[in-house]
Design a protein around this motif. Structure first.
Motif: not given
Lengths: 387, 196
Positions: B1-6, B8-9, B12-13, B15-16, B23, B25-26
């Motif tokens: 589906m369009f937009g899932t990649g964004i 997900k990204g 990730i950001t 989480k960082n 953490d 390590e981050r």
């Protein structure tokens, strides 16, 4: 909607000169431009936003590397090879000592071969990490993927610094082996890093980027390099494999001990910028696999051939060309010896320079913004282009 | 589906970002001038000369053999050997200069030195206000005691000390053996009399 992509897709796109379209604009990008990855200049001719001609200009970082090496002893050239492609100095060292070993007929102990593979693949990880980060920076994702990459690279550089004494200018390989031995503790920490931090980095980078719609829109079908042109122009490395040509010197020559490792060579399908990006991501996975196998199989023994003579080496008269698969492509050294203490002729075959020659072919008909991305995907280091 | 990649990204950001607060390590940044880097033993910056004993110049291990000067890739070492009034070599340097604006810290000098005299330093803050005089280090600036060498590279320095002690012991043994065999020598006339 009459999108700009329609213009690009026409074969033999020609600029129009009339009162409505106006004149062509000649634009000099660089040499001092953050997106040219060093002191590299592109003289682009633009029709509106579309590149119709592009002339790469280099030589701003020329440091007389080859001539210096002809005046120095064989040993004294090793630190200079660090400064060719300064992101992966260990593979440069390796290519050079590989050539001298071939010229002088030196043998390398088993343990040294394994350690060279570990360090060479570590250099590949560092290089590809940097490339993925900087490519995304060129795309305009200001710093997030780059800093994630540099964070992991920093950990690898810490390991390298601990081993060789320097983060980037390692000067670590010697004729017939390595300068020092590698401790079991260091190898254990490297393996721990690959299993934990680096595995997480690869996972996160994949999730962050590989399926990202913006990345796909910016990279797919941009800067297509046909396999025919890639072979004709002598392109090597991930760029050639992105075009679908199965040519990896680790597999073709099987120099060193590469025939003992189980790894696959990723191949692209389209030869576009996205494939070139994916080659780097996939190669990192393969490199991790090679390092783990090498650590597992590492034999005990000498790290340097005790008979090898580094200082005052005088190979017999003759010439040789030796090459290895560097992170950017085929890095080779052509050495001619006249029997004296310094090479009569010393010539580097730099992958960056030769991969750069097809830049215009990939950029024609694309916009200026795409040009920057295509250049980023070529993966150049100007220290190597200009020498 | 369009937009899932964004999405997900963004996950990730996020989480960082959150991870950087708890953490280590981050968040790996080192607050440099306040927080000093912990240098590994193998770290190298520029060469220095090791001396034994109290006096920096008399205790230098360097014998002015000029091996490093010859091997240095950018040719940044300049040595003049010291001579006594009769012109005899005294096996010590009169001038030992390293131009660290030229030096690239490759440690080839430390590698080729046969007397364990020239070693690589850990000192990296070398910025000065004069790039001509203050970046040309002389014998006095380069000489550092063996205790300093021990403080920056404990394992390597211990190995070097053991090796030097072994060499010294062997040299003494050889000298003793020579003295023992040479005892009858004074009874025989010199084999190459100067009067010839």
């Amino acid at each position: 909607m009459n999108s700009a992509n329609d213009i690009f897709s026409q074969p033999g796109f020609q600029p129009v000169h009339d009162d409505f379209h106006g004149d062509l604009l000649e634009l000099s990008i660089g040499p001092h431009h953050p997106s040219t990855h060093g002191v590299f200049r592109m003289n682009a001719t633009l029709d509106g936003e579309v590149v119709v001609k592009l002339k790469p200009v280099f030589g701003y970082l020329h440091r007389n590397h080859e001539k210096l090496a002809e005046q120095n002893s064989y040993l004294a050239s090793i630190p200079y090879t660090d400064r060719l492609d300064y992101l992966s100095s260990l593979t440069n060292n390796w290519a050079y000592v590989h050539a001298v070993e071939k010229l002088a007929g030196l043998a390398v102990p088993e343990r040294a071969e394994y350690l060279r593979v570990i360090l060479g693949e570590l250099a590949r990880l560092i290089n590809h990490c940097c490339l993925v980060g900087f490519l995304l920076n060129d795309l305009g994702t200001s710093f997030t993927p780059l800093l994630y990459s540099l964070r992991e690279r920093e950990r690898m550089l810490d390991l390298i610094e601990e081993l060789t004494g320097s983060r980037m200018m390692c000067n670590f390989m010697r004729f017939g082996g390595l300068r020092t031995d590698v401790s079991a503790d260091w190898l254990a920490r490297l393996e721990h890093f690959l299993d934990h931090q680096f595995a997480r980095y690869l996972r996160e980078q994949d999730a962050l980027l590989t399926g990202n719609e913006i990345l796909l829109a910016r990279l797919q079908h941009v800067g297509i390099l046909s396999p025919k042109l890639a072979v004709q122009a002598g392109i090597t490395g991930p760029m050639l494999r992105a075009s679908g040509v199965d040519y990896d010197i680790r597999k073709v020559d099987q120099y060193g001990i590469y025939d003992r490792f189980d790894f696959r060579v990723p191949l692209g399908d389209h030869g576009d910028t996205y494939d070139r990006y994916m080659m780097r991501m996939l190669e990192m996975h393969e490199s991790v696999k090679i390092i783990k196998q090498a650590i597992r199989d590492l034999p005990v023994g000498d790290f340097l051939d005790p008979k090898a003579k580094n200082r005052g080496l005088r190979p017999k008269a003759g010439s040789c060309y030796a090459r290895i698969e560097g992170p950017k492509g085929e890095i080779g050294f052509h050495l001619v010896s006249d029997g004296s203490a310094n090479p009569y002729r010393y010539r580097v075959r730099p992958p960056s320079l030769i991969n750069l020659t097809v830049l215009e072919d990939m950029c024609l008909g694309r916009t200026l913004a795409d040009t920057i991305v295509i250049l980023g995907s070529v993966d150049i280091v100007l220290g190597e282009v200009d020498r | 589906m369009f937009g899932t990649g964004i999405l997900k990204g963004l996950y990730i950001t996020a989480k960082n970002l959150v991870g950087s607060y708890h953490d280590p390590e981050r968040l790996t940044t080192e607050q440099y001038p306040e927080e000093r880097p912990k240098l590994p033993e193998n770290f190298r910056s520029f060469p220095f000369l090791v001396f034994d004993g109290e006096n920096a110049i008399d205790g230098l291990r360097c014998t002015a053999c000029k091996m490093c000067e010859k091997e240095c890739p950018p040719q940044c070492i300049y040595i003049v050997a010291d001579r006594d009034e009769n012109g005899k070599l005294m096996k010590r340097p009169k001038v030992f200069d390293i131009d660290i604006s030229v030096c690239m810290g490759c440690q080839i000098c430390a590698e080729v030195c046969p007397f364990e005299s020239i070693k690589m330093d850990h000192h990296f803050e070398v910025a000065t206000d004069n790039r001509f005089e203050k970046l040309l280090l002389h014998r006095e600036d380069l000489a550092k005691p063996n205790s300093y060498y021990h403080s920056i590279r404990p394992t390597e320095a211990a190995a070097v000390d053991a090796q030097l002690a072994e060499e010294k012991r062997k040299a003494e043994e050889r000298a003793a053996a020579r003295a023992a065999t040479a005892k009858p020598v004074p009874a025989t006339p010199p084999s190459n009399p100067p009067a010839a």
